[in-house]
Design an enzyme around this catalytic site. Structure first.
Site, PDB file in Angstrom:
ATOM      1  N   ASP A  75      68.053   0.814 -75.304  1.00 24.87           N
ATOM      2  CA  ASP A  75      66.772   1.474 -74.870  1.00 24.87           C
ATOM      3  C   ASP A  75      66.637   2.252 -76.546  1.00 24.87           C
ATOM      4  OD1 ASP A  75      65.517   2.917 -72.879  1.00 24.87           O
ATOM      5  OD2 ASP A  75      66.174   4.967 -73.978  1.00 24.87           O
ATOM      6  N   PHE A 166      56.554  -5.587 -83.166  1.00 27.37           N
ATOM      7  CA  PHE A 166      55.260  -5.351 -81.024  1.00 27.37           C
ATOM      8  C   PHE A 166      54.940  -3.689 -81.176  1.00 27.37           C
ATOM      9  CE2 PHE A 166      59.442  -3.864 -79.015  1.00 27.37           C
ATOM     10  CZ  PHE A 166      60.670  -4.166 -79.996  1.00 27.37           C
ATOM     11  N   LYS A 189      62.526  -7.503 -91.120  1.00 24.82           N
ATOM     12  CA  LYS A 189      62.095  -6.040 -90.204  1.00 24.82           C
ATOM     13  C   LYS A 189      63.770  -6.595 -89.991  1.00 24.82           C
ATOM     14  CE  LYS A 189      60.983  -4.000 -85.708  1.00 24.82           C
ATOM     15  NZ  LYS A 189      60.278  -4.589 -84.263  1.00 24.82           N
ATOM     16  N   HIS A 194      65.767  -0.422 -86.804  1.00 22.84           N
ATOM     17  CA  HIS A 194      66.754   0.126 -86.220  1.00 22.84           C
ATOM     18  C   HIS A 194      67.544  -0.065 -85.195  1.00 22.84           C
ATOM     19  CE1 HIS A 194      64.023  -0.438 -84.371  1.00 22.84           C
ATOM     20  NE2 HIS A 194      63.511   0.286 -82.996  1.00 22.84           N
TER      21      HIS A 194
HETATM   22  P1  ITT Z   1      63.029  -2.309 -71.403  1.00 19.86           P
HETATM   23  O1  ITT Z   1      63.525  -1.137 -70.436  1.00 19.86           O
HETATM   24  O2  ITT Z   1      62.852  -3.222 -70.238  1.00 19.86           O
HETATM   25  O3  ITT Z   1      63.696  -2.844 -72.479  1.00 19.86           O
HETATM   26  P2  ITT Z   1      60.922  -0.882 -72.533  1.00 19.86           P
HETATM   27  O4  ITT Z   1      59.545  -1.718 -72.776  1.00 19.86           O
HETATM   28  O5  ITT Z   1      60.898  -0.327 -71.083  1.00 19.86           O
HETATM   29  O6  ITT Z   1      61.920  -2.779 -72.270  1.00 19.86           O
HETATM   30  P3  ITT Z   1      62.518   0.888 -73.535  1.00 19.86           P
HETATM   31  O7  ITT Z   1      62.420   1.936 -72.549  1.00 19.86           O
HETATM   32  O8  ITT Z   1      63.327   1.665 -74.373  1.00 19.86           O
HETATM   33  O9  ITT Z   1      61.649  -0.157 -73.204  1.00 19.86           O
HETATM   34  O10 ITT Z   1      60.751   1.545 -74.190  1.00 19.86           O
HETATM   35  C1  ITT Z   1      60.609   1.674 -75.929  1.00 19.86           C
HETATM   36  C2  ITT Z   1      59.436   1.437 -76.376  1.00 19.86           C
HETATM   37  O11 ITT Z   1      60.039   1.897 -78.067  1.00 19.86           O
HETATM   38  C3  ITT Z   1      59.351  -0.021 -76.602  1.00 19.86           C
HETATM   39  O12 ITT Z   1      58.623  -0.368 -75.432  1.00 19.86           O
HETATM   40  C4  ITT Z   1      58.118   0.087 -77.673  1.00 19.86           C
HETATM   41  O13 ITT Z   1      57.006   0.322 -77.268  1.00 19.86           O
HETATM   42  C5  ITT Z   1      58.412   1.161 -78.199  1.00 19.86           C
HETATM   43  N1  ITT Z   1      59.833   0.724 -79.515  1.00 19.86           N
HETATM   44  C6  ITT Z   1      61.505   0.323 -79.518  1.00 19.86           C
HETATM   45  N2  ITT Z   1      61.439  -0.661 -80.401  1.00 19.86           N
HETATM   46  C7  ITT Z   1      60.190  -1.010 -81.240  1.00 19.86           C
HETATM   47  C8  ITT Z   1      60.370  -1.698 -82.412  1.00 19.86           C
HETATM   48  O14 ITT Z   1      61.211  -2.060 -82.960  1.00 19.86           O
HETATM   49  N3  ITT Z   1      58.847  -1.785 -83.035  1.00 19.86           N
HETATM   50  C9  ITT Z   1      57.510  -0.756 -82.340  1.00 19.86           C
HETATM   51  N4  ITT Z   1      57.939  -0.418 -80.862  1.00 19.86           N
HETATM   52  C10 ITT Z   1      59.323  -0.159 -80.824  1.00 19.86           C
END
Ligand code: ITT
Length: 209
Positions: A75, A166, A189, A194
Site C-alpha cells: 500500500d 506509473f 528508480k 519508497h
Molecule cells: P493495489 O491496491 O491493487 O496494490 P492500487 O493502485 O489500488 O493497487 P494503492 O491503493 O496502494 O494501490 O494506491 C497507491 C497509488 O499511489 C497507486 O495507484 C499509484 O498511483 C501511487 N503510487 C504508489 N507507488 C507509486 C510509484 O512508485 N510511482 C508512482 N505512483 C505511485
C-alpha cells in the site's frame, strides 16, 4: 523471531500492473516463485484502513486466506506537506473518474492535475515538498504477518515529464535530482524509491543469511 518465507509460492496481492512489475523485479534476485492475485482470480478487498499499514495488511490477509499461500501486498501513496499529507492513503482514489469526468477507471493526468491545482490555490510560493510512502505487508494463511515501511522524499513539478514508471511518477522529483521518476530507468528508480526502501528492510529480514 519474525517468520520467514520458505519455498512456498508467494502471492503478489496487487492488481496494479506498475507495482506488479516493480515488485517482480525487486524479488527476482531472491529466487522467489511468485504468482499474482489477479491470475488466481482473487478479488480486491475494500481498502477501508486509515493508514498504509492497515490497508497493506487488509490486502495481504485477504490474498493469503483466499489462496492458502503466503501473500505480499503493497500500500503506497503520495503525501504532500502543504496539503497536510494528502492524498496519502487516498492517492489511487484521486485518480478515479467521477461519472461526469468520463468512462469509469483511473486517470493519472487528472489526479496529478488535482494535486497541482490545490497547490496553486495556496499561492506561487507554496512549499512543494512531498514524499512517496510504501508499506509492504506479508501475511501467512495461519494469521502470522510482517510489515516493512519505506519512503522517498522529493518535490512536485509541473507539467508532468517522462514516460517511464506509473501513477504519479511524472510529477515526482526525488531529492537531489532534477529528473522526475518517470525520467528514471527502472533500475535507477529501484535504487532509491519508497518501494526499494521498504524492500531493503524486507530482504534483510526475510532473505539475508
Ligand atoms: P493495489 O491496491 O491493487 O496494490 P492500487 O493502485 O489500488 O493497487 P494503492 O491503493 O496502494 O494501490 O494506491 C497507491 C497509488 O499511489 C497507486 O495507484 C499509484 O498511483 C501511487 N503510487 C504508489 N507507488 C507509486 C510509484 O512508485 N510511482 C508512482 N505512483 C505511485
Amino acid at each position: 523471531m519474525t517468520r520467514r518465507l520458505g519455498a512456498d509460492t508467494l502471492v503478489i496481492a496487487t492488481h496494479n500492473a506498475g507495482k506488479l512489475k516493480e515488485i517482480g523485479a525487486l524479488l527476482a534476485p531472491h529466487g522467489v516463485n511468485c504468482i499474482s492475485a489477479g491470475s488466481l482470480g482473487l478479488p480486491e478487498p475494500p481498502e477501508t484502513g486509515k493508514t498504509f499499514v492497515e490497508n497493506a495488511l487488509i490486502k495481504a490477509r485477504a490474498a493469503a486466506q483466499g489462496s492458502g499461500l503466503p501473500a505480499l501486498a503493497d500500500d503506497s501513496g503520495l503525501c504532500v506537506d502543504a496539503l497536510g499529507g494528502r492524498p496519502g492513503v487516498y492517492t489511487a482514489d484521486w485518480a478515479e473518474r467521477q461519472w461526469f469526468e468520463g468512462p469509469p477507471g483511473r486517470d493519472w493526468y487528472m489526479a496529478m492535475g488535482k494535486v497541482e491545482g490545490m497547490l496553486q490555490e495556496l499561492g506561487a510560493s507554496t512549499d512543494r515538498s512531498c514524499y512517496f510512502a510504501c508499506v509492504l505487508a506479508i501475511a501467512w494463511p495461519d494469521g502470522e504477518q510482517a510489515v516493512y515501511e519505506g519512503r522517498v522524499n522529493g518535490t512536485l513539478t509541473w507539467p508532468p515529464r517522462g514516460t517511464l514508471g506509473f501513477g504519479y511518477d511524472p510529477v515526482f522529483v526525488p531529492l537531489g535530482d532534477m529528473r522526475t521518476f518517470a525520467e528514471h530507468d527502472p533500475e535507477e528508480k529501484h535504487g532509491i524509491s519508497h518501494r526499494a526502501d521498504a524492500f531493503t528492510k524486507l530482504v534483510a529480514e526475510q532473505f539475508a543469511g
